[in-house]
Design a protein around this motif. Sequence first.
Motif, PDB file in Angstrom:
ATOM      1  N   ILE A  88     -30.706 -21.949 -32.242  1.00  0.00           N
ATOM      2  CA  ILE A  88     -30.906 -22.534 -33.565  1.00  0.00           C
ATOM      3  C   ILE A  88     -30.444 -21.518 -34.604  1.00  0.00           C
ATOM      4  O   ILE A  88     -30.807 -20.341 -34.528  1.00  0.00           O
ATOM      5  CB  ILE A  88     -32.395 -22.901 -33.784  1.00  0.00           C
ATOM      6  N   PRO A  89     -29.663 -21.948 -35.582  1.00  0.00           N
ATOM      7  CA  PRO A  89     -29.198 -21.006 -36.614  1.00  0.00           C
ATOM      8  C   PRO A  89     -30.370 -20.387 -37.370  1.00  0.00           C
ATOM      9  O   PRO A  89     -31.419 -20.999 -37.538  1.00  0.00           O
ATOM     10  CB  PRO A  89     -28.355 -21.882 -37.552  1.00  0.00           C
ATOM     11  N   ASP A  90     -30.187 -19.155 -37.812  1.00  0.00           N
ATOM     12  CA  ASP A  90     -31.199 -18.442 -38.588  1.00  0.00           C
ATOM     13  C   ASP A  90     -31.147 -18.948 -40.025  1.00  0.00           C
ATOM     14  O   ASP A  90     -30.155 -18.724 -40.730  1.00  0.00           O
ATOM     15  CB  ASP A  90     -30.921 -16.929 -38.529  1.00  0.00           C
ATOM     16  N   VAL A  91     -32.171 -19.658 -40.415  1.00  0.00           N
ATOM     17  CA  VAL A  91     -32.232 -20.217 -41.779  1.00  0.00           C
ATOM     18  C   VAL A  91     -33.564 -19.888 -42.413  1.00  0.00           C
ATOM     19  O   VAL A  91     -34.544 -19.574 -41.718  1.00  0.00           O
ATOM     20  CB  VAL A  91     -32.033 -21.758 -41.782  1.00  0.00           C
ATOM     21  N   THR A  92     -33.620 -19.955 -43.723  1.00  0.00           N
ATOM     22  CA  THR A  92     -34.885 -19.836 -44.458  1.00  0.00           C
ATOM     23  C   THR A  92     -35.425 -21.236 -44.625  1.00  0.00           C
ATOM     24  O   THR A  92     -34.737 -22.109 -45.166  1.00  0.00           O
ATOM     25  CB  THR A  92     -34.643 -19.200 -45.833  1.00  0.00           C
ATOM     26  N   PRO A  93     -36.648 -21.501 -44.151  1.00  0.00           N
ATOM     27  CA  PRO A  93     -37.206 -22.853 -44.275  1.00  0.00           C
ATOM     28  C   PRO A  93     -37.256 -23.305 -45.731  1.00  0.00           C
ATOM     29  O   PRO A  93     -37.536 -22.500 -46.635  1.00  0.00           O
ATOM     30  CB  PRO A  93     -38.605 -22.735 -43.673  1.00  0.00           C
ATOM     31  N   ALA A  94     -37.033 -24.585 -45.951  1.00  0.00           N
ATOM     32  CA  ALA A  94     -37.110 -25.161 -47.293  1.00  0.00           C
ATOM     33  C   ALA A  94     -38.559 -25.098 -47.772  1.00  0.00           C
ATOM     34  O   ALA A  94     -39.484 -25.187 -46.972  1.00  0.00           O
ATOM     35  CB  ALA A  94     -36.626 -26.611 -47.273  1.00  0.00           C
ATOM     36  N   PRO A  95     -38.760 -24.968 -49.087  1.00  0.00           N
ATOM     37  CA  PRO A  95     -40.140 -24.946 -49.610  1.00  0.00           C
ATOM     38  C   PRO A  95     -40.815 -26.304 -49.406  1.00  0.00           C
ATOM     39  O   PRO A  95     -40.135 -27.318 -49.279  1.00  0.00           O
ATOM     40  CB  PRO A  95     -39.958 -24.626 -51.089  1.00  0.00           C
ATOM     41  N   LYS A  96     -42.121 -26.292 -49.347  1.00  0.00           N
ATOM     42  CA  LYS A  96     -42.884 -27.552 -49.203  1.00  0.00           C
ATOM     43  C   LYS A  96     -42.706 -28.386 -50.474  1.00  0.00           C
ATOM     44  O   LYS A  96     -42.618 -27.864 -51.578  1.00  0.00           O
ATOM     45  CB  LYS A  96     -44.355 -27.252 -48.977  1.00  0.00           C
ATOM     46  N   ILE A  97     -42.638 -29.689 -50.270  1.00  0.00           N
ATOM     47  CA  ILE A  97     -42.502 -30.613 -51.400  1.00  0.00           C
ATOM     48  C   ILE A  97     -43.884 -31.017 -51.875  1.00  0.00           C
ATOM     49  O   ILE A  97     -44.721 -31.437 -51.066  1.00  0.00           O
ATOM     50  CB  ILE A  97     -41.675 -31.853 -50.999  1.00  0.00           C
ATOM     51  N   ALA A  98     -44.116 -30.873 -53.178  1.00  0.00           N
ATOM     52  CA  ALA A  98     -45.430 -31.244 -53.739  1.00  0.00           C
ATOM     53  C   ALA A  98     -45.613 -32.744 -53.674  1.00  0.00           C
ATOM     54  O   ALA A  98     -44.677 -33.508 -53.914  1.00  0.00           O
ATOM     55  CB  ALA A  98     -45.525 -30.764 -55.179  1.00  0.00           C
ATOM     56  N   ALA A  99     -46.832 -33.163 -53.347  1.00  0.00           N
ATOM     57  CA  ALA A  99     -47.128 -34.604 -53.219  1.00  0.00           C
ATOM     58  C   ALA A  99     -47.229 -35.270 -54.560  1.00  0.00           C
ATOM     59  O   ALA A  99     -47.499 -34.776 -55.565  1.00  0.00           O
ATOM     60  CB  ALA A  99     -48.413 -34.807 -52.449  1.00  0.00           C
TER      61      ALA A  99
END
Length: 101
Positions: free
Chosen positions: A90-101
């Motif tokens: 799996i490519p090394d990526v920075t996870p996307a930020p959580k989306i506010a509800a």
Amino acid sequence: MSRMHNPSHPGASLREDILPALGLTVTEAAAQLGVSRVALSRVLNERAAISPEMALRLEAWLGVERGGRADLWLAEQTNYDLWQARQHGIPDVTPAPKIAA
């Protein structure tokens, strides 16, 4: 986690199943598909992918009722490509930020 087996390249299906069943040579099949012998040979020998255009040619050539659906050829190619890519990790990526509800 179970490992999925290596899916076959769609060119293998053409080479091992379709062409022999139709009794066609690579040259004859290429002529019927409207592509060069070299272009078809590259797919059959798993050196080139089934493109959307080639998938449409296969659909028109074989007919939907004989397994020629373009979307199925492309899905087989995508499954093969994704399996190959996963073998490199799996490519090394920075996870996307959580989306506010």
